[in-house]
Motif scaffolding. Sequence first.
Motif, mmCIF file in Angstrom:
data_model
loop_
_atom_site.group_PDB
_atom_site.id
_atom_site.type_symbol
_atom_site.label_atom_id
_atom_site.label_comp_id
_atom_site.label_asym_id
_atom_site.label_seq_id
_atom_site.Cartn_x
_atom_site.Cartn_y
_atom_site.Cartn_z
ATOM 1 N N THR A 141 0.833 -1.203 0.000
ATOM 2 C CA THR A 141 0.000 0.000 0.000
ATOM 3 C C THR A 141 0.867 1.251 0.000
ATOM 4 N N LYS A 142 1.893 1.245 0.842
ATOM 5 C CA LYS A 142 2.806 2.398 0.901
ATOM 6 C C LYS A 142 3.564 2.552 -0.416
ATOM 7 N N LEU A 143 3.971 1.420 -0.971
ATOM 8 C CA LEU A 143 4.702 1.425 -2.242
ATOM 9 C C LEU A 143 3.825 1.982 -3.364
ATOM 10 N N ASP A 149 2.326 8.972 -6.329
ATOM 11 C CA ASP A 149 2.855 10.322 -6.092
ATOM 12 C C ASP A 149 4.036 10.647 -7.001
ATOM 13 N N GLY A 150 4.481 9.679 -7.808
ATOM 14 C CA GLY A 150 5.586 9.905 -8.730
ATOM 15 C C GLY A 150 6.961 9.842 -8.089
ATOM 16 N N ASP A 156 10.508 0.298 -10.562
ATOM 17 C CA ASP A 156 10.875 0.177 -9.142
ATOM 18 C C ASP A 156 9.743 -0.502 -8.359
ATOM 19 N N PHE A 157 8.504 -0.076 -8.656
ATOM 20 C CA PHE A 157 7.338 -0.644 -7.981
ATOM 21 C C PHE A 157 7.237 -2.143 -8.247
#
Length: 167
Positions: A141-143, A149-150, A156-157
């Motif tokens: 969720t944080k990721l 948010d860019g 990376d995600f």
Amino acid sequence: MGKAFIVVKGRNGIVSAFEDRIEISRKNVVGFLTQGIKADRIIHYRDMTSIETKRPSFVTNGYMQFIINPELSVKQKVSIVSGTTVESMKDPNAVVFTAMQKKTLKEFDELKEYVLSRLDFYNSQQQNVVSHSVNGFDDLTKLKSLLDDGVITQGDFDTKKKQILGI
């Protein structure tokens, strides 16, 4: 299969406690009379929800019931030496222990403690798996928020997501 850590003979069966399971054998006269010809019953600690016990005394029988599904468990009734109910003797997940034997009391206590310690171990493992899953979802969720948010790229995600999910 390994060697049993504790083997305790009850009135209607023999309980062997292993590292990952218990086995109930009905290879004695009362076990045969109450259960018939059945294979050994194997119950893994990971499948048990709890155990119910009544410690035998010098006057009354006791029992140890290994509970897998609480709604389906048989209510145990044991009493003075011969007053144990047929239902208690027929329960496939329970073993009745005879009163008036000091050796039985000691073995019963050792078996109970060992089974409870194994249940605690397996329950803590289950809690760790659940905790790890929840933490993993929190991390995802944080990721995702960082991606939206860019702050990080899609690449990376995806890399971090695979790492968190273990794929």
